[in-house]
Design a protein around this motif. Sequence first.
Motif, short mmCIF file in Angstrom:
data_model
loop_
_atom_site.label_atom_id
_atom_site.label_comp_id
_atom_site.label_asym_id
_atom_site.label_seq_id
_atom_site.Cartn_x
_atom_site.Cartn_y
_atom_site.Cartn_z
N UNK A 158 0.11 -14.63 1.60
CA UNK A 158 0.81 -13.39 1.30
C UNK A 158 0.08 -12.20 1.91
N UNK A 159 -1.23 -12.25 1.82
CA UNK A 159 -2.03 -11.17 2.40
C UNK A 159 -1.81 -11.10 3.90
N UNK A 160 -1.86 -12.25 4.55
CA UNK A 160 -1.71 -12.26 6.00
C UNK A 160 -0.34 -11.71 6.41
N UNK A 161 0.68 -12.02 5.61
CA UNK A 161 2.02 -11.53 5.93
C UNK A 161 2.08 -10.00 5.83
N UNK A 162 1.40 -9.47 4.79
CA UNK A 162 1.49 -8.02 4.57
C UNK A 162 0.55 -7.20 5.42
N UNK A 163 -0.35 -7.87 6.09
CA UNK A 163 -1.35 -7.13 6.86
C UNK A 163 -1.53 -7.77 8.22
N UNK A 164 -0.63 -7.55 9.12
CA UNK A 164 -0.70 -8.20 10.43
C UNK A 164 -1.88 -7.75 11.27
N UNK A 165 -2.50 -6.64 10.87
CA UNK A 165 -3.64 -6.17 11.64
C UNK A 165 -4.95 -6.77 11.15
N UNK A 166 -4.80 -7.72 10.24
CA UNK A 166 -5.98 -8.45 9.76
C UNK A 166 -5.96 -9.86 10.32
N UNK A 167 -7.12 -10.39 10.63
CA UNK A 167 -7.24 -11.83 10.82
C UNK A 167 -7.69 -12.42 9.50
N UNK A 168 -6.85 -13.28 8.96
CA UNK A 168 -7.20 -13.92 7.69
C UNK A 168 -7.56 -15.36 8.01
N UNK A 169 -8.81 -15.69 7.90
CA UNK A 169 -9.28 -17.02 8.29
C UNK A 169 -9.64 -17.83 7.07
N UNK A 170 -9.14 -19.05 7.06
CA UNK A 170 -9.54 -20.00 6.03
C UNK A 170 -10.45 -21.02 6.69
N UNK A 171 -11.63 -21.15 6.15
CA UNK A 171 -12.56 -22.12 6.71
C UNK A 171 -12.56 -23.33 5.81
N UNK A 172 -12.18 -24.47 6.38
CA UNK A 172 -12.04 -25.67 5.57
C UNK A 172 -13.27 -26.53 5.66
N UNK A 173 -13.46 -27.33 4.62
CA UNK A 173 -14.54 -28.30 4.71
C UNK A 173 -14.16 -29.41 5.64
N UNK A 174 -12.88 -29.74 5.55
CA UNK A 174 -12.40 -30.84 6.37
C UNK A 174 -12.30 -30.38 7.81
N UNK A 175 -13.07 -30.96 8.68
CA UNK A 175 -13.14 -30.45 10.04
C UNK A 175 -11.83 -30.57 10.79
N UNK A 176 -11.06 -31.55 10.42
CA UNK A 176 -9.84 -31.73 11.20
C UNK A 176 -8.74 -30.78 10.79
N UNK A 177 -9.03 -29.95 9.81
CA UNK A 177 -8.08 -28.89 9.49
C UNK A 177 -7.10 -29.25 8.40
N UNK A 178 -6.50 -28.24 7.90
CA UNK A 178 -5.60 -28.41 6.76
C UNK A 178 -4.35 -29.19 7.15
N UNK A 179 -3.99 -29.18 8.39
CA UNK A 179 -2.72 -29.78 8.79
C UNK A 179 -2.65 -31.26 8.44
N UNK A 180 -3.83 -31.83 8.21
CA UNK A 180 -3.83 -33.26 7.89
C UNK A 180 -3.23 -33.53 6.52
N UNK A 181 -3.36 -32.54 5.66
CA UNK A 181 -2.85 -32.80 4.31
C UNK A 181 -1.34 -32.90 4.29
N UNK A 182 -0.84 -33.71 3.37
CA UNK A 182 0.60 -33.96 3.35
C UNK A 182 1.38 -32.70 3.01
#
Lengths: 593, 253
Positions: free
Chosen positions: A538-562
């Motif tokens: 939601x934050x990223x949507x409302x603030x396009x001038x921000x880079x909102x980064x999520x750093x995951x533990x899982x190196x292969x990234x969140x996309x792996x999750x179902x």
Amino acid sequence: MNRATKLRPSTSEMNYFPDEVIEHIFDFVASHRDRNSISLVNKSWHKIERYSRRQVFIGNCYAISPERLIRRFPCLRSLTLKGKPHFADFNLVPHEWGGFLHPWIDALAKGGVKLEELRLKRMVVSDESLELLSRSFVGFKSLVLVSCDGFTTDGLASIAANCRNLRELDLQENEIDDHRGQWLNCFPDTCTTLVSLNFACLKGEINLSALERLVARSPNLKSLKVNRAVPLDALTRLMSCCASQLVDLGVGCYENNEPEPESFAKLLFAIAKCTSLRSLSGFSEVGPLCLTAFIPISANLTSLNLSYAAEIQGNHLIKFVHFCKRLQRLWILDSIGDKGLEVVASSCKELQELRVFPSDLHDEEDNNNTAVTEVGLVAISAGCPKLHSILYFCKQMTNAALITVAKNCPNFIRFRLCILEPNKPDHITSQSLDEGFGAIVQACKGLRRLSVSGLLTDKVFLYIGMYAEQLEMLSIAFAGDTDKGMLDVLNGCKKLRKLEIRDSPFGNAALLADVGKYETMRSLWMSSCEVTLGGCKRLARNAPWLNVEIINENESGRMERNEEDEREKVDRLYLYRTVVGTRKDAPPCVTIL
Amino acid sequence: MSGFRDVCSSSGSVNVMIGVSPAEEGDGNAAAAISSEDSSSPDETVAGTELDLALGLSVGRNHSKVRSFSSSLASSSSSSSLTRESGTKRSADSSAAASKGNVAVGWPPLRTYRINSLVNQSKSSPAEDDIQKDTTKNGVKNNDASFVKSPMLVKVTMDGVIIGRKIDLNALDSYEALAKTLEQMFFHTPVTARCKETRRGSELLDGSSEYIITYQDKDGDWMLVGDVPWLMFLGSVKRLRIMRRSGETGVGK
């Protein structure tokens, strides 16, 4: 900015001055913030300021792109870049997160910038980028790397070999892969311009004779900090070479045994000649005798860093510090103890900055009765009227002590207290430390940087929001109860630029309350808090001038999750304002929303 | 994931437990069992792998991938303290669960560089009884099947090499491990260490090498390594020296 306000009413008159005159006036304005202000006055000033700007400071390398920087300041000579967020220092950021130097060197070289100075902090520097740097800028003079990694001594060899006019090579606390090569040999015989050489953080052996020859042909050498591979007799020879001009010395010699009397006598003789010496550091793996040898010149010292001198016991530290009457800056280990700090308080009346680091991280049952406590902190605050910056690691604290410290020292600019055990209360009253820190922010009207620790509720943040009007950087760990805490800070601290929070119960409500606030800040870090993926999106949507980064533990990234569950708590969130949008070099473990 | 977070953030006393980034990344920041002056390149050494396994077992209950922390830095008085963490709240009222040996990644906030420099220092001139006290404590820990031991750091010098090293004997369990470790430290360059083929057996112990390992015991005598049971050796060793065989004369037995 007196000049601008004086001239503003008559800028029309000012425009009759040739540009060179205006530019000359601007030369007196060094601070980059003031320069930024000048550039906003009118188009003409903007243009003049652009072309006359020599030093640029980029607090977040992803806030702007190198190309845009060069377009705006084509004549820049000195660049400071900071990469990874501060908590990267404590292993909270994956190594490959980013902060790569190479694109900057590439762009600067292509842009024909006549770079002379480069200062980097928490950047990933490669040997290739060092080599490119060394070949691209003929007048390159000064390289300062702090807390960087990714390079080896081969990269240093390129710098040594190709930078003909090198004046400064300053490596502070970097992780450098030491190939034990001959990088010191790579300084050509014609290189005589060195003023400052610091390789204390290198771990391997170096070519001692190459170093001695280099020092011998550097008549301007004022600052020399060697690593642990330089034994006592070699150090003595080096010192004898440049004793009279040496201002800053870093000692680090591996001593198997006590030094022989003859070597020691030579050392004393060399030290006696160092009449200009003002700053002393190093002493890792060095016995106390070597420190004692410096007592004859101790009264001249303004800066002393013994925070790596783990083999020197408290009583020797105390004895030495006692003689340092002119000391302004002291970095020391807590083995000096409260007694030692009392000696500092009575001897070092000029002290401005103090850092006390923990010496023993293994001590389970506080067997170590000599570590520092609130007593030492109070003593320092009472004895040192010029004290304005403190970093203090300790095992215990009380509100009463903090209140006393606040009364004694209302001039703090930086106050960082780290109680080693998270959530530890006032050890006498068992209450939270809200009142103590509250007293600090209330009394210290000029406070710009604050780190809090110990048991803290939302109340401390109420105080911070209310009183810390000049606060620019706040570090929070294991503190607070509800979102209200974080909200009070965001709403109250108008000058806040950097906020970093870990392991505290702040969530989406606090994160999203005032999205516009983040435009006034450099960055926000939140790890192990209560913010969720949904909130961040939601934050990223409302603030396009921000880079909102999520750093995951899982190196292969969140996309792996179902399913991407929006209620999933985010482990590490790092957001920062930027004018160049999403960066392209993020590794798989980082998701940019 | 939340379980692990609770592990990280329980209250109670913390004795450093500096997390290092997952061992697979293995950047030189990991303070491995060998406290080496090498700023090691991101390879896994044998010791590094062993480290992961031990850590994985001790903490991994709630979280298959431990964010890892160096066992040589983490000390705990009770092995169970780590497993007790799951479910404890982050807030202050869990002082009841205040157990020493809690672990939080990146806490206290010290640069890796600085922590490594501390790990590399031995405790300053410990008295005789302190060493004995340390080693008996360590001995008890060995029996406890605690995976997390405080380090027992001894200096190691080698003839002809200026720079000495420090080694954590508590991270090793046998003379073989010691010899392998020393070989890696002093005889293998980072490149050859990666090639499994060049990994030799422990020549230092079987007498075929040009060098021998000796140690100075608590009486000050220099002894040949390998004669007494390992735990007894741990109880009396003060420092190690890798000697050239020709200098062997005078080593007591």
